[in-house]
Design an enzyme around this catalytic site. Structure first.
Site, mmCIF file in Angstrom:
data_model
loop_
_atom_site.group_PDB
_atom_site.id
_atom_site.type_symbol
_atom_site.label_atom_id
_atom_site.label_comp_id
_atom_site.label_asym_id
_atom_site.label_seq_id
_atom_site.Cartn_x
_atom_site.Cartn_y
_atom_site.Cartn_z
ATOM 1 N N THR A 274 -11.054 2.415 5.300
ATOM 2 C CA THR A 274 -9.716 3.112 5.437
ATOM 3 C C THR A 274 -10.580 4.523 6.617
ATOM 4 O OG1 THR A 274 -9.386 5.486 3.784
ATOM 5 C CG2 THR A 274 -8.606 3.166 3.949
ATOM 6 N N GLU A 275 -9.914 5.029 7.593
ATOM 7 C CA GLU A 275 -10.130 6.255 8.299
ATOM 8 C C GLU A 275 -10.798 7.209 7.706
ATOM 9 O OE1 GLU A 275 -6.085 4.108 10.631
ATOM 10 O OE2 GLU A 275 -6.771 5.022 8.399
ATOM 11 N N GLU B 50 -12.335 6.812 4.464
ATOM 12 C CA GLU B 50 -13.075 6.694 4.366
ATOM 13 C C GLU B 50 -14.388 6.470 4.477
ATOM 14 O OE1 GLU B 50 -14.551 2.464 1.242
ATOM 15 O OE2 GLU B 50 -12.771 2.912 2.124
ATOM 16 N N GLU C 150 5.269 4.790 3.920
ATOM 17 C CA GLU C 150 5.020 6.504 3.873
ATOM 18 C C GLU C 150 5.796 6.658 3.827
ATOM 19 O OE1 GLU C 150 3.046 9.129 4.723
ATOM 20 O OE2 GLU C 150 1.272 7.804 4.436
ATOM 21 N N ASP D 227 -2.661 11.721 -2.031
ATOM 22 C CA ASP D 227 -2.937 13.454 -1.773
ATOM 23 C C ASP D 227 -3.213 13.372 -3.731
ATOM 24 O OD1 ASP D 227 -2.341 16.141 -2.343
ATOM 25 O OD2 ASP D 227 -0.600 15.539 -1.356
ATOM 26 N N GLU E 181 0.933 -1.235 0.369
ATOM 27 C CA GLU E 181 0.101 -0.005 0.085
ATOM 28 C C GLU E 181 1.445 1.046 0.007
ATOM 29 O OE1 GLU E 181 -3.716 2.051 2.500
ATOM 30 O OE2 GLU E 181 -2.448 0.959 3.518
ATOM 31 N N ASP F 222 -12.417 9.474 -2.157
ATOM 32 C CA ASP F 222 -14.095 10.770 -2.527
ATOM 33 C C ASP F 222 -13.664 11.870 -2.942
ATOM 34 O OD1 ASP F 222 -12.475 11.947 -0.463
ATOM 35 O OD2 ASP F 222 -13.674 13.038 0.132
#
Length: 219
Positions: free
Chosen positions: A198-199, A201, A68, A122, A43, A158
């Site tokens: 996910t958080e 989401e 990350e 992002d 990921e 989103d």
């Protein structure tokens, strides 16, 4: 995007054995850092880690790596892992890397990764920054260098303008083709099956924002 620096981040990441400090040394042989030789999923931009930690717990037959760019962000995922570890619930099939996605080919060998997850990346909204978007054709060229022949890229967001851009990039890509698509994931009985939120989401969905998802595969 300005991120708040967390002074303890570097020391916590350095002390965590699941954080790989020299990922280039494992290129082509990532299975040696896991207990089992099995498919590798990554990921890019894992955020606080809820998505990948849940996936790893549910799928012990797959190895996972969370990537990350910023240590202060990766810290959150590592701390969540450590909380699970203290409870004896931490999955053994997950590792973490603090790195820039542009360096993927120096860390993973050709055909070493089976699946790439991109979640709420992002959007880089300014047109001049389009090449920095993780679903730009610039990045699809990088993904092509490390994915297996049947490898896939899964993307959720989103952000409709970013999603539309991603679809347009795939329509012009010589390396990838759009396999599945939904503009309202949570009301899509097929694509939403087994979906892990996910958080971001959970937050955006609770605000009434439809979640978009696509799956791209190599040509």
């Amino acid at each position: 995007m300005r991120l708040r620096n967390i002074p303890r981040a570097e020391s916590v990441l350095e002390a965590c054995k699941e954080v790989v400090k020299d990922p280039e040394s494992l290129r082509g042989d990532w299975n040696q850092t896991f207990k089992k030789e099995q498919p590798l999923h990554i990921e890019i931009g894992m955020g606080k880690g809820q998505f990948l930690l849940t996936l790893a717990a549910q799928n012990p037959q797959i190895n996972y790596i969370g990537i990350e760019r910023y240590s202060s962000v990766l810290l959150r995922a590592v701390e969540k892992f450590q909380e699970l570890e203290a409870e004896g619930k931490a999955p053994a099939n997950i590792r973490f890397i603090c790195m820039d996605a542009n360096d993927l080919p120096t860390v993973f060998a050709p055909a070493e990764v089976s699946r790439i997850y991109l979640n709420f990346s992002d959007p880089w909204p300014k047109a001049r920054h389009a090449r920095r978007r993780l679903t730009s054709n610039e990045f699809f060229k990088l993904y092509d260098q490390i994915l297996t022949a049947d490898g896939t890229v899964e993307f959720k967001t989103d952000n409709r303008p970013l999603f539309d851009f991603s679809v347009e990039e795939l329509e012009t890509s010589e390396l990838f083709v759009l396999d599945q698509l939904s503009y309202d994931l949570h009301n899509d009985s097929t694509m939403n099956q087994g979906n892990i939120m996910t958080e971001y989401e959970a937050k955006f969905s609770s605000m009434g924002n439809p979640i978009c998802k696509l799956i791209a595969k190599r040509r």
